[in-house]
Design a protein around this motif. Sequence first.
Motif, mmCIF file in Angstrom:
data_model
loop_
_atom_site.group_PDB
_atom_site.id
_atom_site.type_symbol
_atom_site.label_atom_id
_atom_site.label_comp_id
_atom_site.label_asym_id
_atom_site.label_seq_id
_atom_site.Cartn_x
_atom_site.Cartn_y
_atom_site.Cartn_z
ATOM 1 N N ILE A 150 40.567 32.014 53.926
ATOM 2 C CA ILE A 150 41.585 32.304 53.388
ATOM 3 C C ILE A 150 42.009 33.841 52.612
ATOM 4 O O ILE A 150 41.315 34.373 51.762
ATOM 5 N N GLN A 151 43.206 33.555 53.414
ATOM 6 C CA GLN A 151 43.086 35.771 51.817
ATOM 7 C C GLN A 151 44.774 35.561 50.784
ATOM 8 O O GLN A 151 45.710 34.450 51.267
ATOM 9 N N ILE A 152 44.187 36.529 50.250
ATOM 10 C CA ILE A 152 45.372 36.164 49.162
ATOM 11 C C ILE A 152 45.526 38.009 48.949
ATOM 12 O O ILE A 152 44.250 38.624 49.255
ATOM 13 N N SER A 153 46.582 37.892 49.252
ATOM 14 C CA SER A 153 47.472 39.671 48.506
ATOM 15 C C SER A 153 47.487 39.534 46.767
ATOM 16 O O SER A 153 47.924 38.460 46.347
ATOM 17 N N ILE A 154 47.572 40.626 46.066
ATOM 18 C CA ILE A 154 48.018 40.658 45.072
ATOM 19 C C ILE A 154 48.506 41.963 44.759
ATOM 20 O O ILE A 154 48.554 42.825 45.781
ATOM 21 N N LYS A 155 50.326 41.565 44.366
ATOM 22 C CA LYS A 155 51.558 42.270 44.822
ATOM 23 C C LYS A 155 52.580 42.630 43.816
ATOM 24 O O LYS A 155 53.159 41.471 43.616
ATOM 25 N N ASN A 156 52.297 43.910 43.292
ATOM 26 C CA ASN A 156 53.509 43.898 41.607
ATOM 27 C C ASN A 156 53.203 42.874 41.020
ATOM 28 O O ASN A 156 53.602 42.273 40.082
ATOM 29 N N GLY A 157 51.045 42.683 40.353
ATOM 30 C CA GLY A 157 51.040 41.409 39.435
ATOM 31 C C GLY A 157 51.182 40.351 39.822
ATOM 32 O O GLY A 157 50.945 39.876 39.028
ATOM 33 N N ARG A 158 50.873 40.055 41.465
ATOM 34 C CA ARG A 158 51.242 38.505 41.210
ATOM 35 C C ARG A 158 50.261 38.623 42.691
ATOM 36 O O ARG A 158 49.801 39.013 44.312
ATOM 37 N N PHE A 159 50.233 36.910 42.543
ATOM 38 C CA PHE A 159 48.973 36.882 43.796
ATOM 39 C C PHE A 159 50.043 36.531 44.854
ATOM 40 O O PHE A 159 50.576 35.057 44.563
ATOM 41 N N LEU A 160 49.174 36.182 45.970
ATOM 42 C CA LEU A 160 50.106 36.164 47.530
ATOM 43 C C LEU A 160 49.720 35.373 48.570
ATOM 44 O O LEU A 160 48.535 35.967 49.384
ATOM 45 N N PRO A 161 50.219 34.118 48.961
ATOM 46 C CA PRO A 161 50.108 33.261 48.073
ATOM 47 C C PRO A 161 49.581 32.519 46.696
ATOM 48 O O PRO A 161 48.476 33.119 46.663
ATOM 49 N N SER A 162 50.257 32.101 46.026
ATOM 50 C CA SER A 162 50.370 31.488 44.700
ATOM 51 C C SER A 162 49.380 30.606 44.128
ATOM 52 O O SER A 162 48.687 29.855 43.557
ATOM 53 N N GLU A 163 49.781 29.745 45.434
ATOM 54 C CA GLU A 163 49.507 28.349 45.557
ATOM 55 C C GLU A 163 48.441 28.177 47.123
ATOM 56 O O GLU A 163 49.192 28.758 47.662
ATOM 57 N N ILE A 164 47.740 27.320 47.239
ATOM 58 C CA ILE A 164 46.842 27.522 48.613
ATOM 59 C C ILE A 164 46.159 26.075 47.961
ATOM 60 O O ILE A 164 45.732 24.976 47.512
ATOM 61 N N THR B 93 46.940 49.499 40.456
ATOM 62 C CA THR B 93 45.602 49.401 39.119
ATOM 63 C C THR B 93 44.677 48.460 39.422
ATOM 64 O O THR B 93 45.493 47.347 40.423
ATOM 65 N N PRO B 94 43.813 47.967 38.517
ATOM 66 C CA PRO B 94 42.877 46.653 39.360
ATOM 67 C C PRO B 94 43.426 45.406 38.751
ATOM 68 O O PRO B 94 44.478 45.686 38.037
ATOM 69 N N GLU B 95 42.639 44.756 39.525
ATOM 70 C CA GLU B 95 42.922 43.333 39.184
ATOM 71 C C GLU B 95 41.965 41.957 39.113
ATOM 72 O O GLU B 95 41.375 43.012 39.640
ATOM 73 N N GLU B 96 41.903 41.070 38.116
ATOM 74 C CA GLU B 96 40.339 40.831 37.810
ATOM 75 C C GLU B 96 40.699 38.777 38.150
ATOM 76 O O GLU B 96 41.657 38.519 36.957
ATOM 77 N N PHE B 97 40.508 38.337 38.703
ATOM 78 C CA PHE B 97 40.825 37.364 39.300
ATOM 79 C C PHE B 97 40.158 36.441 38.148
ATOM 80 O O PHE B 97 38.347 36.288 38.413
ATOM 81 N N THR C 24 52.371 36.503 35.104
ATOM 82 C CA THR C 24 52.792 36.845 36.484
ATOM 83 C C THR C 24 51.807 36.683 37.503
ATOM 84 O O THR C 24 51.830 36.090 38.227
ATOM 85 N N ALA C 25 50.626 36.803 37.154
ATOM 86 C CA ALA C 25 49.264 36.243 38.134
ATOM 87 C C ALA C 25 48.619 35.119 37.917
ATOM 88 O O ALA C 25 47.693 35.079 37.356
ATOM 89 N N GLN C 26 49.377 34.225 38.234
ATOM 90 C CA GLN C 26 48.933 32.904 38.458
ATOM 91 C C GLN C 26 49.120 31.989 39.935
ATOM 92 O O GLN C 26 49.691 32.507 40.709
ATOM 93 N N GLY C 27 47.885 31.639 39.510
ATOM 94 C CA GLY C 27 47.708 30.619 41.065
ATOM 95 C C GLY C 27 47.180 29.039 41.034
ATOM 96 O O GLY C 27 46.495 28.951 39.701
#
Length: 113
Positions: A30-44, A62-66, A105-108
């Motif tokens: 499963i591929q997820i992207s982080i763009k503009n501080g959001r997970f895309l897709p946010s629901e898998i 900027t870095p992000e932490e899942f 913003t980065a929720q899923g």
Amino acid sequence: MNNTYTKQLLISIFLLLNLTNISYGASNDIQISIKNGRFLPSEIDVPADTKVKLTIENLDDTPEEFESYDLNREVLIKAKSKASFYIGPLSPGIYKFEGEFSPETAQGVVRVK
């Protein structure tokens, strides 16, 4: 060892290896992207009782932490890079995740069916 015993042993090993590959060798990616501080897709959606590989690509500068307490995972994804890790096998349910540096913003969610 006699020939019959050796053949039976080899057949048993072969069957065991094949069963292991069927159960654990095949994984979903499963591929997820982080763009503009959001997970895309946010629901898998993932199947229950299946090991799944998540690959997260951070497109931001900027870095992000899942982070997920539900999934027991915490993975740093550097800016403009990717990180991969496995989750599961999981029981049916909803498992929340967020970006530690952008929690508003980065929720899923991972929906396991």
